[in-house]
Motif scaffolding. Structure first.
Motif, PDB file in Angstrom:
ATOM      1  N   MET A   1      41.213  34.726  58.855  1.00  0.00           N
ATOM      2  CA  MET A   1      42.513  34.582  58.174  1.00  0.00           C
ATOM      3  C   MET A   1      42.395  35.145  56.759  1.00  0.00           C
ATOM      4  SD  MET A   1      44.709  31.124  57.383  1.00  0.00           S
ATOM      5  CE  MET A   1      44.915  30.823  59.121  1.00  0.00           C
ATOM      6  N   GLU A   2      43.397  35.922  56.351  1.00  0.00           N
ATOM      7  CA  GLU A   2      43.373  36.509  55.021  1.00  0.00           C
ATOM      8  C   GLU A   2      43.720  35.449  53.959  1.00  0.00           C
ATOM      9  OE1 GLU A   2      45.894  39.876  54.783  1.00  0.00           O
ATOM     10  OE2 GLU A   2      44.768  41.046  56.276  1.00  0.00           O
ATOM     11  N   PRO A   3      43.141  35.575  52.776  1.00  0.00           N
ATOM     12  CA  PRO A   3      43.471  34.613  51.722  1.00  0.00           C
ATOM     13  C   PRO A   3      44.931  34.743  51.307  1.00  0.00           C
ATOM     14  CG  PRO A   3      42.215  36.449  50.839  1.00  0.00           C
ATOM     15  CD  PRO A   3      42.185  36.594  52.324  1.00  0.00           C
ATOM     16  N   VAL A   4      45.503  33.640  50.780  1.00  0.00           N
ATOM     17  CA  VAL A   4      46.896  33.665  50.341  1.00  0.00           C
ATOM     18  C   VAL A   4      47.057  34.625  49.180  1.00  0.00           C
ATOM     19  CG1 VAL A   4      48.771  32.294  49.389  1.00  0.00           C
ATOM     20  CG2 VAL A   4      47.288  31.312  51.160  1.00  0.00           C
ATOM     21  N   ASP A   5      46.136  34.578  48.242  1.00  0.00           N
ATOM     22  CA  ASP A   5      46.173  35.461  47.074  1.00  0.00           C
ATOM     23  C   ASP A   5      45.066  36.491  47.197  1.00  0.00           C
ATOM     24  OD1 ASP A   5      46.836  32.525  45.196  1.00  0.00           O
ATOM     25  OD2 ASP A   5      48.279  34.072  45.758  1.00  0.00           O
ATOM     26  N   PRO A   6      45.348  37.810  47.082  1.00  0.00           N
ATOM     27  CA  PRO A   6      44.287  38.811  47.158  1.00  0.00           C
ATOM     28  C   PRO A   6      43.246  38.596  46.062  1.00  0.00           C
ATOM     29  CG  PRO A   6      46.449  39.842  47.314  1.00  0.00           C
ATOM     30  CD  PRO A   6      46.672  38.423  46.926  1.00  0.00           C
ATOM     31  N   ALA A   7      42.002  38.904  46.375  1.00  0.00           N
ATOM     32  CA  ALA A   7      40.919  38.750  45.406  1.00  0.00           C
ATOM     33  C   ALA A   7      40.994  39.870  44.377  1.00  0.00           C
ATOM     34  CB  ALA A   7      39.579  38.787  46.128  1.00  0.00           C
ATOM     35  N   PRO A   8      41.075  39.558  43.089  1.00  0.00           N
ATOM     36  CA  PRO A   8      41.140  40.615  42.069  1.00  0.00           C
ATOM     37  C   PRO A   8      39.773  41.253  41.839  1.00  0.00           C
ATOM     38  CG  PRO A   8      41.160  38.457  41.033  1.00  0.00           C
ATOM     39  CD  PRO A   8      41.205  38.212  42.512  1.00  0.00           C
ATOM     40  N   VAL A   9      39.765  42.555  41.681  1.00  0.00           N
ATOM     41  CA  VAL A   9      38.547  43.309  41.424  1.00  0.00           C
ATOM     42  C   VAL A   9      38.952  44.574  40.686  1.00  0.00           C
ATOM     43  CG1 VAL A   9      38.660  44.545  43.633  1.00  0.00           C
ATOM     44  CG2 VAL A   9      36.437  44.230  42.521  1.00  0.00           C
ATOM     45  N   ASP A  10      38.049  45.135  39.916  1.00  0.00           N
ATOM     46  CA  ASP A  10      38.394  46.350  39.178  1.00  0.00           C
ATOM     47  C   ASP A  10      38.342  47.603  40.046  1.00  0.00           C
ATOM     48  OD1 ASP A  10      38.839  45.578  36.267  1.00  0.00           O
ATOM     49  OD2 ASP A  10      36.943  44.566  36.701  1.00  0.00           O
ATOM     50  N   VAL A  11      37.316  47.704  40.910  1.00  0.00           N
ATOM     51  CA  VAL A  11      37.166  48.900  41.752  1.00  0.00           C
ATOM     52  C   VAL A  11      36.767  48.481  43.156  1.00  0.00           C
ATOM     53  CG1 VAL A  11      36.063  51.151  42.028  1.00  0.00           C
ATOM     54  CG2 VAL A  11      36.356  50.201  39.726  1.00  0.00           C
ATOM     55  N   VAL A  12      37.449  49.005  44.156  1.00  0.00           N
ATOM     56  CA  VAL A  12      37.026  48.887  45.550  1.00  0.00           C
ATOM     57  C   VAL A  12      36.535  50.255  46.005  1.00  0.00           C
ATOM     58  CG1 VAL A  12      37.756  48.531  47.934  1.00  0.00           C
ATOM     59  CG2 VAL A  12      38.549  46.977  46.151  1.00  0.00           C
ATOM     60  N   VAL A  13      35.316  50.300  46.528  1.00  0.00           N
ATOM     61  CA  VAL A  13      34.759  51.513  47.128  1.00  0.00           C
ATOM     62  C   VAL A  13      34.815  51.331  48.633  1.00  0.00           C
ATOM     63  CG1 VAL A  13      32.751  53.020  47.332  1.00  0.00           C
ATOM     64  CG2 VAL A  13      33.229  51.862  45.146  1.00  0.00           C
ATOM     65  N   ILE A  14      35.489  52.235  49.331  1.00  0.00           N
ATOM     66  CA  ILE A  14      35.612  52.147  50.783  1.00  0.00           C
ATOM     67  C   ILE A  14      34.662  53.150  51.407  1.00  0.00           C
ATOM     68  CG2 ILE A  14      37.185  52.255  52.743  1.00  0.00           C
ATOM     69  CD1 ILE A  14      39.505  51.858  50.803  1.00  0.00           C
ATOM     70  N   GLY A  15      33.603  52.645  52.032  1.00  0.00           N
ATOM     71  CA  GLY A  15      32.619  53.508  52.675  1.00  0.00           C
ATOM     72  C   GLY A  15      31.297  53.501  51.945  1.00  0.00           C
ATOM     73  N   ILE A 358      37.205  56.559  35.978  1.00  0.00           N
ATOM     74  CA  ILE A 358      37.542  55.130  36.050  1.00  0.00           C
ATOM     75  C   ILE A 358      37.216  54.437  34.730  1.00  0.00           C
ATOM     76  CG2 ILE A 358      36.812  52.943  37.118  1.00  0.00           C
ATOM     77  CD1 ILE A 358      36.634  54.537  39.768  1.00  0.00           C
ATOM     78  N   VAL A 359      36.081  54.764  34.157  1.00  0.00           N
ATOM     79  CA  VAL A 359      35.701  54.163  32.868  1.00  0.00           C
ATOM     80  C   VAL A 359      36.746  54.510  31.806  1.00  0.00           C
ATOM     81  CG1 VAL A 359      34.011  54.246  30.993  1.00  0.00           C
ATOM     82  CG2 VAL A 359      33.242  54.057  33.375  1.00  0.00           C
ATOM     83  N   ALA A 360      37.158  55.770  31.789  1.00  0.00           N
ATOM     84  CA  ALA A 360      38.184  56.195  30.823  1.00  0.00           C
ATOM     85  C   ALA A 360      39.499  55.477  31.091  1.00  0.00           C
ATOM     86  CB  ALA A 360      38.369  57.699  30.883  1.00  0.00           C
ATOM     87  N   GLY A 361      39.866  55.332  32.374  1.00  0.00           N
ATOM     88  CA  GLY A 361      41.101  54.667  32.730  1.00  0.00           C
ATOM     89  C   GLY A 361      41.058  53.183  32.403  1.00  0.00           C
ATOM     90  N   SER A 362      39.906  52.556  32.614  1.00  0.00           N
ATOM     91  CA  SER A 362      39.763  51.131  32.286  1.00  0.00           C
ATOM     92  C   SER A 362      39.904  50.901  30.788  1.00  0.00           C
ATOM     93  CB  SER A 362      38.405  50.624  32.776  1.00  0.00           C
ATOM     94  OG  SER A 362      38.309  50.710  34.183  1.00  0.00           O
ATOM     95  N   ALA A 363      39.336  51.809  30.010  1.00  0.00           N
ATOM     96  CA  ALA A 363      39.451  51.700  28.554  1.00  0.00           C
ATOM     97  C   ALA A 363      40.905  51.827  28.114  1.00  0.00           C
ATOM     98  CB  ALA A 363      38.584  52.752  27.876  1.00  0.00           C
ATOM     99  N   ALA A 364      41.643  52.728  28.771  1.00  0.00           N
ATOM    100  CA  ALA A 364      43.044  52.912  28.415  1.00  0.00           C
ATOM    101  C   ALA A 364      43.868  51.682  28.764  1.00  0.00           C
ATOM    102  CB  ALA A 364      43.606  54.135  29.143  1.00  0.00           C
ATOM    103  N   LEU A 365      43.547  51.042  29.916  1.00  0.00           N
ATOM    104  CA  LEU A 365      44.268  49.835  30.296  1.00  0.00           C
ATOM    105  C   LEU A 365      43.981  48.690  29.348  1.00  0.00           C
ATOM    106  CD1 LEU A 365      43.772  49.908  34.182  1.00  0.00           C
ATOM    107  CD2 LEU A 365      45.923  50.220  32.941  1.00  0.00           C
ATOM    108  N   ALA A 366      42.749  48.660  28.811  1.00  0.00           N
ATOM    109  CA  ALA A 366      42.359  47.567  27.911  1.00  0.00           C
ATOM    110  C   ALA A 366      42.911  47.755  26.501  1.00  0.00           C
ATOM    111  CB  ALA A 366      40.846  47.466  27.860  1.00  0.00           C
ATOM    112  N   ALA A 367      43.274  48.994  26.177  1.00  0.00           N
ATOM    113  CA  ALA A 367      43.750  49.282  24.807  1.00  0.00           C
ATOM    114  C   ALA A 367      45.134  48.681  24.543  1.00  0.00           C
ATOM    115  CB  ALA A 367      43.785  50.779  24.609  1.00  0.00           C
TER     116      ALA A 367
END
Length: 367
Positions: A1-15, A358-367
């Motif tokens: 069963m899937e959780p009610v609230d999705p688990a927050p994470v910064d990056v998902v790598v598929i594969g 991603i590092v650059a994008g994360s910095a921009a989101l945090a600014a």
């Protein structure tokens, strides 16, 4: 069963093949922590893999593919491929190498996890992407898709295909030439795998090799510079949203050791593609009939990207618009191991470049 609230994470790598492990390595080098190990305030990542064991596509390769004949091994970043007997099966050596790599760098790959869909959580372009799987949902700031092609073998359709009474299989299903001993095998395809299996099968069976186009043999070895040139040749296609195409379509046919071996034994004889398939063989364009017990389709693979359908990124031409490994139409998504990064050399570079963005994008989101 899937959780009610999705688990927050910064990056998902598929594969967790070459490209995915490269991305995970560089994420860790830049301060990201596997989700299960993270303390409050740390940036996190999770690697999801559909296979039950480490090794990416290598664990599914045929047993006769030896380390000496593998086309284009390139080590993962930070840890060289251990010395191996050239006669050892690649599917024995390389999955063990991948497993040791995951353990050495504590990448905490979750498996088996089947990703069903990636979709936007809302209309906010700076919001999260939902990665829905059979083991729950993750809400991620960025998604690195590294699913490769092995699970999407391409089967061309030809008239009469369903009437054939012999065996049809794709390279993805191939195990050993011994299963064709004494039979007549039609081998379809001009790629590296097709020629390699032509050489191998022709030792125990009568082979008949067909391709859609006459091969243009190039005398230069298919070395690292040639592979780099192939990567460069595909970049423009994916930038415009065209399907990546095959390496052969860009580079032509390079002479490999198995191509030379087949030529020396007189079995590297190309015939035009057949017109139709009948119960006991194939009908050629000139009307002649060629009997067959087996048709082996060495016709390549397509990118495994169906789970990205909810994002509606596929162009009318059938591809994804990608530049430097990043989707031009969904900047939170990176497609590595796709197009110009499909080779092992390109996959390592794409993993590194994706993490830099991603590092650059994360910095921009945090600014």
């Amino acid at each position: 069963m899937e959780p009610v609230d999705p688990a927050p994470v910064d990056v998902v790598v598929i594969g967790a093949g070459q490209a995915g492990l490269s991305a995970a390595y560089h994420l860790q080098r830049r301060g990201f922590v596997p989700l299960g190990r993270a303390a409050a305030g740390e940036q996190t990542f999770v690697v999801l893999d559909a296979n039950p064991r480490p090794g990416g596509a290598w664990q599914h390769r045929w047993s006769s593919l030896r380390m000496a004949t593998v086309n284009g091994i390139h080590e993962l970043p930070g840890f060289a491929v251990p010395p191996a007997d050239p006669t050892a099966a690649s599917r024995d050596i390389l999955p063990a190498y991948f497993a040791e790599y995951e353990e050495r760098f504590a990448l905490d790959v979750l498996r088996p996890v089947s990703v069903r869909a990636v979709r936007r959580a809302d209309d906010d372009p700076a919001g999260r992407l939902l990665v829905e799987t059979d083991r729950g949902t993750w809400a991620s700031r960025f998604v690195v898709n590294a699913t490769g092609t092995w699970t999407r073998p391409f089967w061309p359709r030809y008239p009469g295909q369903e009437r054939f009474l012999g065996r049809q299989l794709h390279v993805a299903d191939y195990v050993s030439a011994d299963e064709f001993r004494g039979e007549r095998v039609v081998i379809v395809g001009a790629g590296v795998s097709g020629v390699q299996l032509l050489d191998e099968i022709s030792h125990v069976a009568d082979t008949f090799w067909v391709t859609r186009r006459e091969p243009e043999w190039i005398e230069d070895d298919f070395d690292i510079p040639a592979r780099v040139a192939a990567i460069a040749g595909v970049e423009d296609r994916v930038r415009r949203g065209l399907p990546p195409g095959s390496v052969i379509s860009v580079t032509g046919m390079h002479w490999t050791p198995w191509a030379r071996a087949a030529q020396r034994r007189g079995v590297l004889v190309r015939h035009p593609m057949f017109s139709t398939i009948e119960e006991h063989g194939v009908r050629m364009p000139d009307g002649t009939f060629e009997p067959a017990d087996v048709i082996l389709w060495a016709t390549g693979f397509r990118p495994a990207l169906d789970h990205l359908a909810p994002l509606r990124l596929r162009t009318p031409d059938g591809g994804f618009r990608v530049e430097n490994g990043r989707s031009l139409d969904e900047p939170r998504l990176f497609l590595i191991g796709y197009g110009p990064s499909q080779s092992t050399v390109g996959a390592n570079r794409a993993g590194r470049d994706a993490v830099r963005a991603i590092v650059a994008g994360s910095a921009a989101l945090a600014a």
